[in-house]
Scaffold this active site. Structure first.
Site, PDB file in Angstrom:
ATOM      1  N   ASN A  17       0.859  -1.183   0.000  1.00  0.00           N
ATOM      2  CA  ASN A  17       0.000   0.000   0.000  1.00  0.00           C
ATOM      3  C   ASN A  17       0.896   1.233   0.000  1.00  0.00           C
ATOM      4  OD1 ASN A  17      -1.838   2.014   0.420  1.00  0.00           O
ATOM      5  ND2 ASN A  17      -2.222   1.516   2.578  1.00  0.00           N
ATOM      6  N   TRP A  18       0.967   1.883  -1.148  1.00  0.00           N
ATOM      7  CA  TRP A  18       1.878   3.033  -1.273  1.00  0.00           C
ATOM      8  C   TRP A  18       1.312   4.298  -0.623  1.00  0.00           C
ATOM      9  CZ3 TRP A  18       3.582   2.591  -7.144  1.00  0.00           C
ATOM     10  CH2 TRP A  18       4.454   1.503  -7.272  1.00  0.00           C
ATOM     11  N   LYS A  19       0.067   4.251  -0.201  1.00  0.00           N
ATOM     12  CA  LYS A  19      -0.591   5.441   0.370  1.00  0.00           C
ATOM     13  C   LYS A  19      -0.397   6.629  -0.600  1.00  0.00           C
ATOM     14  CE  LYS A  19       0.490   3.537   4.858  1.00  0.00           C
ATOM     15  NZ  LYS A  19       0.155   3.650   6.252  1.00  0.00           N
ATOM     16  N   HIS A 104      -9.541   0.972   4.939  1.00  0.00           N
ATOM     17  CA  HIS A 104      -8.207   1.112   5.546  1.00  0.00           C
ATOM     18  C   HIS A 104      -8.323   2.039   6.758  1.00  0.00           C
ATOM     19  CE1 HIS A 104      -4.082   2.465   6.112  1.00  0.00           C
ATOM     20  NE2 HIS A 104      -3.725   1.327   5.544  1.00  0.00           N
ATOM     21  N   GLU A 106      -6.715   4.461   7.784  1.00  0.00           N
ATOM     22  CA  GLU A 106      -6.614   5.910   7.532  1.00  0.00           C
ATOM     23  C   GLU A 106      -7.912   6.439   6.930  1.00  0.00           C
ATOM     24  OE1 GLU A 106      -2.900   5.580   5.407  1.00  0.00           O
ATOM     25  OE2 GLU A 106      -2.002   4.923   7.292  1.00  0.00           O
ATOM     26  N   GLU A 176      -5.472  -5.274  10.311  1.00  0.00           N
ATOM     27  CA  GLU A 176      -4.457  -4.249  10.531  1.00  0.00           C
ATOM     28  C   GLU A 176      -4.765  -3.528  11.844  1.00  0.00           C
ATOM     29  OE1 GLU A 176      -2.375  -2.979   6.708  1.00  0.00           O
ATOM     30  OE2 GLU A 176      -4.195  -1.811   6.821  1.00  0.00           O
ATOM     31  N   GLY A 182       2.166   2.122  10.775  1.00  0.00           N
ATOM     32  CA  GLY A 182       3.077   3.258  10.663  1.00  0.00           C
ATOM     33  C   GLY A 182       3.739   3.643  11.972  1.00  0.00           C
ATOM     34  N   SER A 221       3.256  -2.246  10.312  1.00  0.00           N
ATOM     35  CA  SER A 221       4.703  -2.175  10.546  1.00  0.00           C
ATOM     36  C   SER A 221       5.438  -3.464  10.178  1.00  0.00           C
ATOM     37  CB  SER A 221       4.994  -1.770  12.000  1.00  0.00           C
ATOM     38  OG  SER A 221       4.567  -0.441  12.228  1.00  0.00           O
ATOM     39  N   GLY A 242       2.833  -1.056   4.258  1.00  0.00           N
ATOM     40  CA  GLY A 242       2.823   0.364   3.898  1.00  0.00           C
ATOM     41  C   GLY A 242       4.239   0.888   3.724  1.00  0.00           C
ATOM     42  N   GLY A 243       4.765   1.502   4.783  1.00  0.00           N
ATOM     43  CA  GLY A 243       6.055   2.205   4.709  1.00  0.00           C
ATOM     44  C   GLY A 243       7.177   1.379   4.101  1.00  0.00           C
TER      45      GLY A 243
HETATM   46  C1  PEP Z   1      -0.823   0.067   5.767  1.00  0.00           C
HETATM   47  O1  PEP Z   1      -0.839   1.222   5.372  1.00  0.00           O
HETATM   48  O2  PEP Z   1      -1.702  -0.708   5.400  1.00  0.00           O
HETATM   49  C2  PEP Z   1       0.252  -0.361   6.654  1.00  0.00           C
HETATM   50  C3  PEP Z   1       0.193  -1.571   7.138  1.00  0.00           C
HETATM   51  O3  PEP Z   1       1.254   0.543   6.903  1.00  0.00           O
HETATM   52  P1  PEP Z   1       2.665   0.250   7.618  1.00  0.00           P
HETATM   53  O4  PEP Z   1       3.218  -1.002   7.015  1.00  0.00           O
HETATM   54  O5  PEP Z   1       3.485   1.454   7.305  1.00  0.00           O
HETATM   55  O6  PEP Z   1       2.393   0.080   9.077  1.00  0.00           O
END
Ligand code: PEP
Length: 257
Positions: A17-19, A104, A106, A176, A182, A221, A242-243
């Site tokens: 997930n590049w956000k 999600h 966010e 999640e 994050g 994470s 994500g990150g």
């Molecule tokens: C996400 O945005 O779905 C996510 C899991 O982010 P991160 O890996 O940065 O925690």
């Protein structure tokens, strides 16, 4: 202790997930490098969720490498109309998406998306031929109050409620925990497995035919150092990242786990 063996099931799904990162130019460059460094593997499915604006560029850059699947990060539930700034499921499909993230954290906690909206979005995604990947997860306070199971089940039931029983088998779920997204704090494989087991049990009720096959991904994470242990946990059918998915090298370290 040795991690439990993965049953001989479908290959794990590694989803990025590049956000709000990687516009069209960066998306093209990322995918060109990814294709150069990663040969197709039958033992895993790779999914990229670029920003909607980069979907078409990502689809062009992917060309015939359909082992790299694409998804949209968010959709509106209507197919068209006066909804300035929104993207419909059909448009995302036209631009190359095969999946749609729904709910999600966010979207829920920054943009106020409700359970009812996740339901409408899952239905719209399915109707347009996209696979909804419904995200569920508790906030820290909810975990500390012992409400994890109740929150996750509420979000799961609400998200799938408008889908016919037959369509519920064609979804993916991402667990999640909000406190892990994050933040650098990751659920332990045991924590993840416990919640995944609850989700699996409920999926078998919600989708008596096929609910036991619905992939349940873990996200929060994930990094190259913890991916293997999380992926080996019971009922963890993939990872949503994500990150750590934003750089090709780090992403490949996870995607090759
Ligand atoms: C996400 O945005 O779905 C996510 C899991 O982010 P991160 O890996 O940065 O925690």
């Amino acid at each position: 202790m040795r991690p439990p063996m993965r049953p001989p099931m479908r290959p794990p799904i590694l989803a990025a997930n590049w956000k709000m990162h990687h516009g069209p130019t960066a998306a093209r460059a990322f995918i060109a490098e990814l294709l150069a460094r990663h040969t197709p593997r039958a033992d895993r499915t790779i999914v990229l969720f670029p920003p909607a604006l980069s979907l078409h560029a990502a689809a062009e850059a992917r060309a015939d490498r359909t082992d790299i699947r694409l998804g949209v990060q968010n959709i509106h539930w209507e197919s068209k109309g006066a909804f300035t700034g929104e993207t419909s499921a059909g448009m995302a499909r036209d631009a190359g998406a095969e999946l749609a993230l729904v709910g999600h954290s966010e979207r829920r906690h920054v943009f106020g998306e409700t359970d009812e909206e996740t339901s409408r979005k899952c239905t719209a995604a399915h109707a347009a031929g996209l696979v909804p990947m419904l995200c569920v997860g508790e906030r820290l306070g909810e975990r500390e109050a012992g409400e994890t199971e109740a929150v996750v089940l509420r979000q799961l039931r609400a998200g799938l409620t408008s889908l016919e029983a037959g369509a519920r088998r064609s979804v993916m779920i991402a667990y999640e925990p909000v406190w892990a997204i994050g933040t650098g704090k990751t659920a332990t494989p045991d924590d993840a497995a416990a919640v995944h087991a609850v989700i699996r049990q409920e999926l078998q009720v919600l989708a008596p035919e096929g609910g036991s096959e619905v992939p349940i991904l873990y996200g929060g994470s994930v990094n190259p150092g913890n991916a293997a242990a999380l992926l080996a946990a019971p009922e963890v059918g993939g990872l949503l990242v994500g990150g750590a998915s934003l750089e090709v090298a780090g992403w490949l370290a996870i995607a090759s786990t």
